[in-house]
Structure formats: C-alpha cells, structure tokens
Design a protein around this motif. Structure first.
Motif, PDB file in Angstrom:
ATOM      1  N   ILE A  73       8.146  10.555   3.270  1.00 19.58           N
ATOM      2  CA  ILE A  73       6.924  11.272   2.944  1.00 19.58           C
ATOM      3  C   ILE A  73       7.214  12.153   1.739  1.00 19.58           C
ATOM      4  O   ILE A  73       8.356  12.516   1.485  1.00 19.58           O
ATOM      5  N   GLY A  74       6.178  12.461   0.983  1.00 21.31           N
ATOM      6  CA  GLY A  74       6.374  13.304  -0.182  1.00 21.31           C
ATOM      7  C   GLY A  74       5.130  13.418  -1.020  1.00 21.31           C
ATOM      8  O   GLY A  74       4.041  13.036  -0.599  1.00 21.31           O
ATOM      9  N   GLU A  75       5.304  13.942  -2.206  1.00 20.22           N
ATOM     10  CA  GLU A  75       4.210  14.121  -3.152  1.00 20.22           C
ATOM     11  C   GLU A  75       4.114  12.871  -4.018  1.00 20.22           C
ATOM     12  O   GLU A  75       5.029  12.559  -4.763  1.00 20.22           O
ATOM     13  N   ILE A  76       2.979  12.183  -3.913  1.00 17.79           N
ATOM     14  CA  ILE A  76       2.770  10.929  -4.648  1.00 17.79           C
ATOM     15  C   ILE A  76       1.940  11.200  -5.899  1.00 17.79           C
ATOM     16  O   ILE A  76       0.986  11.975  -5.863  1.00 17.79           O
ATOM     17  N   SER A  77       2.323  10.590  -7.006  1.00 17.23           N
ATOM     18  CA  SER A  77       1.540  10.734  -8.230  1.00 17.23           C
ATOM     19  C   SER A  77       0.254   9.917  -8.090  1.00 17.23           C
ATOM     20  O   SER A  77       0.240   8.871  -7.450  1.00 17.23           O
TER      21      SER A  77
END
Length: 170
Positions: A73-77
C-alpha cells in the motif's frame, strides 16, 4: 480481438492495454529501492501489472494490482511515469502484444499476508539491481534513468487524498 473477454485496442496492431505500478521507497541508507515480484508461471522478476477495470481510473486499478500481487500500500501517482511494451505468451502458446501504463507508488506499507502470497515472491532491489533483473528492456531502461532524474517520481506522486484508495471500499 479478445483475451478472456477483454478487448484489445491499438492502431495498426492490436495491443492489450494493461496498468502497472513502479513501487519504490527510500531505504535507511538514503538509496532509492524498487520492489519486484515474480511472475506466477515462469518466476521472472516483474513489476505488478494487470488489466484495468472498466469504470475505474487507471491509477486506482494499478494500485489494486499492487495490493493483490505484491501486498503493498502507498501513495500512487495519478499521472503515469512511463509506458512500455512486451509480448505476452498465453497458456495455449499464442502471443499478444501488451502496452503497460505505469504509475509510481511510494510504498508506505507491506502486508505479511496478501492474496497472491503463495504464488509469488517479492523483494526490494537497488535501482541498478532491479534493472538487471527485469527482462522487459524498456522497463529496465526506465529504471536506470531514475537516478539521473531524482525528482521524476516525486513530481508525479501527488495522490491528494487518494492514498490507499483500494483499501477504503474502492
């Protein structure tokens, strides 16, 4: 032309349109790291990728593939960082040209249990080691350029409230 009910698009040649994720983080030593996973059939090192979902923004579909295939999981562009092409060999032996639109993901967490854990391995690599492991030449070339353009991923990594979108009922 179809593949499992999915329409292929393209100009002169039909291409299967896919979405993918370039999963990255900054290691404790300050070095940028890339997460690769193995393909299910051949065990090749790849980045998470798959078919987009109708009615879903491509970056959300890419984030979902990363969650399912790599347990991340994370910050997706919201804007693609690159595209590349490869030839996919299907189960019956036929081949299809694929174009992958890749979105950067600044990985914030890795799950210990995820959908495809028993089917794949995942491992963090330095940029150079990841480029050496990838069979997809265009993708490997992109990975090799990241160090020369350090802001390339950060400038696109502005998900503005869409962080971990796939875990909140998407």
């Amino acid at each position: 032309m179809t593949l499992s009910g999915k329409t292929l698009t393209g100009g002169d040649t039909d291409e299967l349109q896919l979405v993918g994720v370039f999963p990255w983080r900054i290691g404790r030593d300050g070095e940028r790291m890339v997460l690769l996973i193995t393909s299910r059939r051949q065990g090749r090192w790849i980045m998470p990728r798959g078919l987009p979902v109708r009615g879903e923004p491509p970056f959300v579909a890419a984030s979902r593939k990363a969650f399912e295939e790599a347990g991340i999981i994370g910050e997706i562009s919201t804007v693609p960082v690159t595209t590349y092409q490869y030839i996919k060999v299907l189960d019956e032996g036929s081949q299809v040209a694929c174009r992958v639109t890749v979105f950067g993901m600044n990985v914030r967490g890795t799950l210990t249990h995820w959908r495809q854990k028993e089917q794949r391995h995942r491992r963090w690599f330095s940029l150079e080691a990841a480029a050496d492991k990838l069979d997809d030449i265009q993708l490997a070339e992109f990975v090799r350029t990241i160090d020369s353009e350090p802001g390339r991923l950060e400038q696109h990594n502005r998900s503005e409230g869409l962080r971990d979108h796939h875990t909140r009922g998407a």
